[in-house]
Design a protein around this motif. Structure first.
Motif, short mmCIF file in Angstrom:
data_model
loop_
_atom_site.label_atom_id
_atom_site.label_comp_id
_atom_site.label_asym_id
_atom_site.label_seq_id
_atom_site.Cartn_x
_atom_site.Cartn_y
_atom_site.Cartn_z
N ALA A 164 10.26 -2.00 49.18
CA ALA A 164 9.92 -2.11 50.25
C ALA A 164 9.21 -0.83 50.71
CB ALA A 164 10.89 -2.33 51.37
N VAL A 165 7.84 -0.83 51.61
CA VAL A 165 7.18 0.18 51.76
C VAL A 165 6.87 0.31 53.38
CG1 VAL A 165 6.27 0.48 49.47
CG2 VAL A 165 5.01 -0.82 51.28
N ASP A 166 6.44 1.60 53.80
CA ASP A 166 5.98 1.58 55.11
C ASP A 166 4.46 1.91 54.66
OD1 ASP A 166 8.23 1.88 56.53
OD2 ASP A 166 8.51 4.18 56.43
N GLY A 167 3.40 1.07 55.27
CA GLY A 167 2.29 1.42 55.11
C GLY A 167 1.76 2.60 55.66
N ARG A 168 0.33 3.00 55.48
CA ARG A 168 -0.19 4.07 56.01
C ARG A 168 -0.02 4.14 57.76
NH1 ARG A 168 -6.41 4.90 55.47
NH2 ARG A 168 -5.86 4.81 53.11
N GLY A 169 0.47 5.07 58.25
CA GLY A 169 0.72 5.35 59.65
C GLY A 169 1.87 4.48 60.17
N GLN A 170 2.70 3.80 59.27
CA GLN A 170 4.07 3.23 59.69
C GLN A 170 5.11 4.03 59.38
OE1 GLN A 170 3.73 -0.73 57.38
NE2 GLN A 170 3.52 -1.52 59.29
N TYR A 171 5.89 4.50 60.53
CA TYR A 171 6.99 5.14 60.59
C TYR A 171 7.12 6.36 59.65
CZ TYR A 171 12.30 6.05 60.33
OH TYR A 171 13.47 6.55 60.27
N GLU A 172 7.57 6.38 58.26
CA GLU A 172 7.62 7.48 57.52
C GLU A 172 6.55 7.79 56.49
OE1 GLU A 172 12.35 8.55 57.67
OE2 GLU A 172 11.66 7.00 56.12
N SER A 173 5.43 6.97 56.59
CA SER A 173 4.12 7.23 55.81
C SER A 173 3.29 8.07 56.66
CB SER A 173 3.59 5.81 55.10
OG SER A 173 4.66 5.46 54.23
N ALA A 174 2.54 8.87 56.04
CA ALA A 174 1.66 9.55 56.91
C ALA A 174 0.29 8.63 57.05
CB ALA A 174 1.09 10.91 56.46
N GLY A 175 -0.41 8.95 58.20
CA GLY A 175 -1.82 8.29 58.31
C GLY A 175 -2.66 8.76 59.21
N PRO A 176 -3.97 8.61 59.26
CA PRO A 176 -4.87 9.24 60.01
C PRO A 176 -4.88 9.11 61.29
CG PRO A 176 -5.87 7.37 58.95
CD PRO A 176 -4.47 7.57 58.26
N ALA A 177 -5.27 9.84 62.07
CA ALA A 177 -5.32 9.91 63.87
C ALA A 177 -6.39 8.87 64.39
CB ALA A 177 -5.58 11.11 64.37
N ASP A 178 -7.46 8.52 63.51
CA ASP A 178 -8.35 7.65 64.00
C ASP A 178 -8.32 6.32 63.66
OD1 ASP A 178 -10.68 7.26 61.43
OD2 ASP A 178 -9.16 8.83 61.41
N GLU A 179 -8.80 5.39 64.34
CA GLU A 179 -8.56 3.80 64.14
C GLU A 179 -9.18 3.37 62.92
OE1 GLU A 179 -9.25 1.48 67.57
OE2 GLU A 179 -8.61 3.18 68.83
N ALA A 180 -10.34 4.10 62.50
CA ALA A 180 -11.08 3.51 61.45
C ALA A 180 -10.31 3.55 60.15
CB ALA A 180 -12.41 4.31 61.28
N GLY A 181 -9.38 4.61 60.10
CA GLY A 181 -8.58 4.73 58.76
C GLY A 181 -7.43 3.47 58.57
N TYR A 182 -7.41 2.76 59.67
CA TYR A 182 -6.69 1.45 59.43
C TYR A 182 -7.27 0.21 59.25
CZ TYR A 182 -3.21 5.19 60.71
OH TYR A 182 -2.67 6.27 60.69
#
Length: 291
Positions: free
Chosen positions: A67-85
């Motif tokens: 089971a994984v956290d997607g980018r920006g979910q809880y403990e997985s890092a993600g970009p600050a801009d919406e385009a990254g999602y």
């Protein structure tokens, strides 16, 4: 949001980071891949912990469950801009994870997408159906969510534009109905839900809330793929009508499971029954592929 029944890792499970060319993803893993590997994708506002009660029964059935956290979910890092999602970006992550989890002989994992995770898994399968042994859409409808949920998603997205995560959390809690004593959430789960919310990227929530309100019905495209598909729901659902998912399953000629007594999160409401249904489908999926 899905609320795991507990947060302590079951026996034999471990937390880890999965490295891919698209970054690292926080994960929970249990079991050995005797019969195969399952990649479990959470839904909107969710995390890998939404599948915590599935880990032990899937492992007992002979599957490695991841089971994984997607980018920006809880403990997985993600970009600050919406385009990254954008959905295509999220689907690319799933394909990278599928490659990382493929067996040494090249056998790909089974993928399970819960709610929003189903839309992302579907997008990944449409790009590269050979990346997966099968696709399970768990409580994930063919297109946009129901009118009430569209209103809630828009309200949440608007709030996150102008308020910080803690302020929005407190506002959401103020509108929660009181819990009955016999159904009261354990303190450690309540604390986890708060911590998960604060760890999730607001840009991820804003972008994916919009996707839930705009997602087209891609059932016809999916039906054309040489990929075994499973539509699994509870007997009720507050995000998509169950009848809508029944119809989607018919159009997909998919395997259909209704988990008795479950609502939008069969993985939480009836984990043993859900794991049994998943394992039964997966055991038949190679034959479906060959046919």
């Amino acid at each position: 949001m899905s609320k795991p029944p507990f947060v302590a890792l079951p026996a034999g499970a471990e937390a880890l980071l999965i490295e891919t060319p698209r970054g690292e993803f926080a994960a929970l893993r249990a079991g050995r891949p005797v019969r195969g590997t399952a990649l479990l994708l959470p839904g909107f506002t969710g995390s890998k912990e939404d599948f915590i009660a599935l880990l032990e029964p899937l492992a007992a059935a002979g599957y490695r469950a991841v089971a994984v956290d997607g980018r920006g979910q809880y403990e997985s890092a993600g970009p600050a801009d919406e385009a990254g999602y954008a959905q295509d970006e999220l689907a690319g992550d799933v394909l990278a994870l599928a490659t990382a989890l493929a067996a040494p002989d090249g056998t790909p994992p089974h993928v399970v997408g819960h709610s929003l995770g189903g839309h992302i898994a579907r997008a990944a399968a449409l790009r590269a159906p050979g990346a997966f042994s099968s696709l399970t859409l768990m409580s994930s409808g063919p297109g946009i969510v129901c009118a009430e949920q569209r209103s809630r998603a828009k309200l949440l997205g608007d709030a996150l534009v102008t308020h910080d995560m803690e302020t929005v959390w407190q506002a959401m809690r103020a509108f929660d109905p009181p819990e009955a004593a016999e159904a009261r959430t354990p303190a450690e789960v309540t604390e986890f839900l708060h911590r998960r919310w604060l760890g999730t990227s607001p840009a991820q929530l804003i972008a994916t809330a919009r996707q839930l309100c705009e997602e087209p019905d891609r059932t016809a495209e999916l039906a054309g793929l040489p990929l075994p598909v499973h539509v699994l729901t509870g007997t009720s659902d507050y995000v998509w009508p169950v009848a809508e998912m029944d119809d989607m399953a018919l159009r997909l000629r998919a395997h259909r499971t209704v988990v008795d007594g479950a609502d939008h999160s069969p993985n939480v409401d009836r984990p043993v029954e859900t794991a049994t249904a998943l394992a039964a489908f997966w055991s038949a999926a190679p034959a479906a592929t060959a046919g």
